[in-house]
Design an enzyme around this catalytic site. Structure first.
Site, PDB file in Angstrom:
ATOM      1  N   ASP A  46       1.017  -1.125   0.081  1.00  0.00           N
ATOM      2  CA  ASP A  46      -0.094   0.020   0.158  1.00  0.00           C
ATOM      3  C   ASP A  46       0.814   1.365   0.176  1.00  0.00           C
ATOM      4  O   ASP A  46       1.770   1.458   1.007  1.00  0.00           O
ATOM      5  CB  ASP A  46      -0.879  -0.044   1.237  1.00  0.00           C
ATOM      6  CG  ASP A  46      -2.035   0.705   1.233  1.00  0.00           C
ATOM      7  OD1 ASP A  46      -1.997   1.932   0.225  1.00  0.00           O
ATOM      8  OD2 ASP A  46      -3.014   0.689   1.886  1.00  0.00           O
ATOM      9  N   ASP A  47       0.667   2.077  -1.079  1.00  0.00           N
ATOM     10  CA  ASP A  47       1.377   3.309  -1.128  1.00  0.00           C
ATOM     11  C   ASP A  47       3.025   3.074  -1.105  1.00  0.00           C
ATOM     12  O   ASP A  47       3.822   4.147  -0.849  1.00  0.00           O
ATOM     13  CB  ASP A  47       1.117   4.182  -0.023  1.00  0.00           C
ATOM     14  CG  ASP A  47      -0.169   4.901   0.226  1.00  0.00           C
ATOM     15  OD1 ASP A  47      -0.981   4.477  -0.705  1.00  0.00           O
ATOM     16  OD2 ASP A  47      -0.386   5.684   1.056  1.00  0.00           O
ATOM     17  N   CYS A  79      -6.293   4.462  -3.433  1.00  0.00           N
ATOM     18  CA  CYS A  79      -6.262   2.808  -2.981  1.00  0.00           C
ATOM     19  C   CYS A  79      -7.164   1.947  -3.548  1.00  0.00           C
ATOM     20  O   CYS A  79      -7.187   1.041  -4.478  1.00  0.00           O
ATOM     21  CB  CYS A  79      -6.155   2.765  -1.530  1.00  0.00           C
ATOM     22  SG  CYS A  79      -4.712   3.320  -0.341  1.00  0.00           S
ATOM     23  N   ASP A 314      -0.565  -0.791  -4.778  1.00  0.00           N
ATOM     24  CA  ASP A 314      -1.742  -0.054  -5.592  1.00  0.00           C
ATOM     25  C   ASP A 314      -1.666   1.280  -6.175  1.00  0.00           C
ATOM     26  O   ASP A 314      -2.218   1.643  -6.948  1.00  0.00           O
ATOM     27  CB  ASP A 314      -2.786  -0.197  -4.362  1.00  0.00           C
ATOM     28  CG  ASP A 314      -2.304   0.753  -3.260  1.00  0.00           C
ATOM     29  OD1 ASP A 314      -1.293   1.075  -3.017  1.00  0.00           O
ATOM     30  OD2 ASP A 314      -3.457   0.829  -2.367  1.00  0.00           O
TER      31      ASP A 314
END
Length: 495
Positions: A46-47, A79, A314
């Site tokens: 994530d990120d 996201c 993502d």
């Protein structure tokens, strides 16, 4: 047979045996028989921006052992829209998921629209794969609140389900474990990335023993804000600061109006950015160890040679570049051009591919590897030929990026009260050489990334009117396409 031909035959046989014995093991492991349907291990973080990969030795090893895509682009640097595109193989304008929360995004809308009934999980489960999901699903999914028929909800397509909710702190969280709720606290062994890693390894080991093909997605919350590292990594990388690239603390020449007015970063902002960049590096150490542990588990189970391992994010993340506070959602490469690395079954070793690929391609790729097909409404295309080392003559020329209005819900983990740091809605084309952006307010950008890799010179004013018309028409065609029959020609219409 005379003695001389016999000796010659023996020499040839010995030479062949020696050649086979000396062939590198990883080449043998990445060339399974064509009839073997590979297992798939998909690690989604994530990120994660590309500038963190250098601190991840197991990801670097994955690159050496497999294929790296340098022009992998996400459909939206946010996201939930990005994850919806991965699951369905469709652009945000077709999923309708353009936000993390509310009436135009998030899990609730994804569920109401029935999109969970057609994902890469349902494809592979129908093809006979055993499937498992672990970690972060879609924004708004909450184990305690997401209940169907009186039970914690498990989406279709997943045989094993270990999902969390708003658990970015990686401690004090509840998982839905196959329809039952389990709470984890603050002990070192409760750190979420490590818990997911252990459960994924257990799934791999047990499924390998059964001899069934499998798909497992491990979706970490790291390194998303608040960037909390595992306790053992909290003191690592002392003194590390954020990279000072050509874009750091500067705005592009001829910047769009939403960005042009940004003031220089203050000393307090710089200290904040450096501190949190170090935290991000610390937080991905557990992710990196997990990747090494998963690969070791595959080897121990004797299935590494028939398993594909895929690593991606993502979306990306900026920290001080273009004078922006830490965040995402722009069309700059830091936010939309993220890692995609694959190694293992059917993947050429040490390969770097510059062909334009996008997250809508993951679903058709997984289905192709599993020997099945995807519905006609899927927008992406399988990259299996690229993994094997081939580049189709007629491949995509441009990726589509879409972004809706800024997040305005304070419950959204990507909400920011400083809306000047988030661009207005836009659509963009990203090719292997340039980025073209059209904003809802009429602003435009064009960056020649070959001569200007940091995107510091907006050249849109220098483009001929005919060229602008071509780009605008191509962008409109891709931003309104639906299904492979129209999206693929639109992705190739860009020149």
């Amino acid at each position: 047979m005379s003695s001389r031909p016999r000796r010659t035959l023996i020499i040839l046989l010995v030479a062949a045996l020696l050649t086979a014995a000396c062939r590198p093991e990883r080449e043998i492991a990445t060339s399974p028989p064509a009839a073997v349907r590979p297992n798939i291990v998909f690690v989604l973080v994530d990120d994660l921006s590309k500038n963190l990969v250098r601190y991840m030795p197991n990801v670097l090893a994955l690159q050496r052992d497999g294929t790296t895509f340098t022009n992998y682009t996400v459909t939206d640097s946010l996201c939930c829209p990005s994850r919806a595109s991965m699951l369905t193989g469709r652009y945000p304008h077709n999923t309708g998921i353009v936000k993390n929360h509310g009436s135009d995004g998030g899990f609730r809308l994804f569920h109401r629209r029935g999109q969970e009934r057609s994902t890469f999980a349902t494809d592979l489960q129908a093809a006979g794969y055993r499937t498992a999901f672990l970690g972060k699903y879609l924004n708004e999914y909450e184990p305690r609140k997401t209940v169907v028929a009186g039970k914690p909800y498990v989406p279709p397509g997943w045989d094993q389900w270990f999902a969390g909710g708003n658990d970015y702190a990686n401690v004090n969280y509840t998982l839905n474990e196959n329809g039952r709720l389990r709470w984890y606290g603050t002990r070192p062994q409760d750190y979420l990335t490590d818990v997911l890693s252990a459960k994924a390894r257990k799934f791999i080991t047990s499924t390998a023993a059964e001899g069934k093909p499998f798909l497992v997605e491990v979706s970490t919350y790291a390194p998303h804000r608040p960037y909390r590292p595992a306790p053992r990594d909290a003191a690592s990388f002392p003194g590390l600061t954020a990279p000072r690239t050509a874009a750091f603390g500067r705005v592009p020449v001829n910047a769009p109006k939403w960005l042009a007015r940004h003031s220089p970063l203050t000393s307090a902002q710089l200290r904040h950015i450096d501190y949190n960049f170090r935290r991000r590096v610390q937080s991905v150490q557990a992710v990196d160890r997990m990747i090494g542990d998963l690969r070791a588990t595959l080897t121990k189970a004797g299935i590494a040679g028939r398993t594909l391992v895929v690593f991606s994010s993502d979306n990306g993340y900026h920290m001080g570049e273009y004078r922006l506070a830490p965040g995402k959602q722009t069309a700059f490469d830091l936010d939309v051009n993220v890692p995609l690395v694959a190694a293992g079954a059917g993947v050429k070793v040490g390969q770097v591919i510059s062909a334009v690929v996008e997250n809508v391609d993951l679903r058709p790729t997984f289905a192709d590897l599993a020997g099945t097909t995807v519905p006609a409404h899927v927008d992406g295309r399988s990259i299996r030929p690229l993994l094997a080392g081939g580049i189709p003559a007629l491949w995509r020329r441009a990726a589509l990026i879409e972004h809706s209005d800024p997040a305005t819900d304070p419950a959204d983990p990507d909400y920011t009260r400083f809306t000047e740091n988030i661009p207005p809605a836009y659509e963009a084309l990203r090719t292997s050489s340039f980025t073209y952006v059209e904003y809802v307010d009429g602003g435009r950008e064009y960056y020649d990334r070959r001569s200007d890799p940091h995107q510091m010179l907006n050249l849109v004013a220098k483009l001929a009117p005919g060229r602008l018309s071509e780009l605008s028409a191509a962008l409109h065609g891709l931003a309104t396409c639906e299904g492979a029959s129209t999206c693929w020609p639109a992705a190739r219409a860009v020149s």
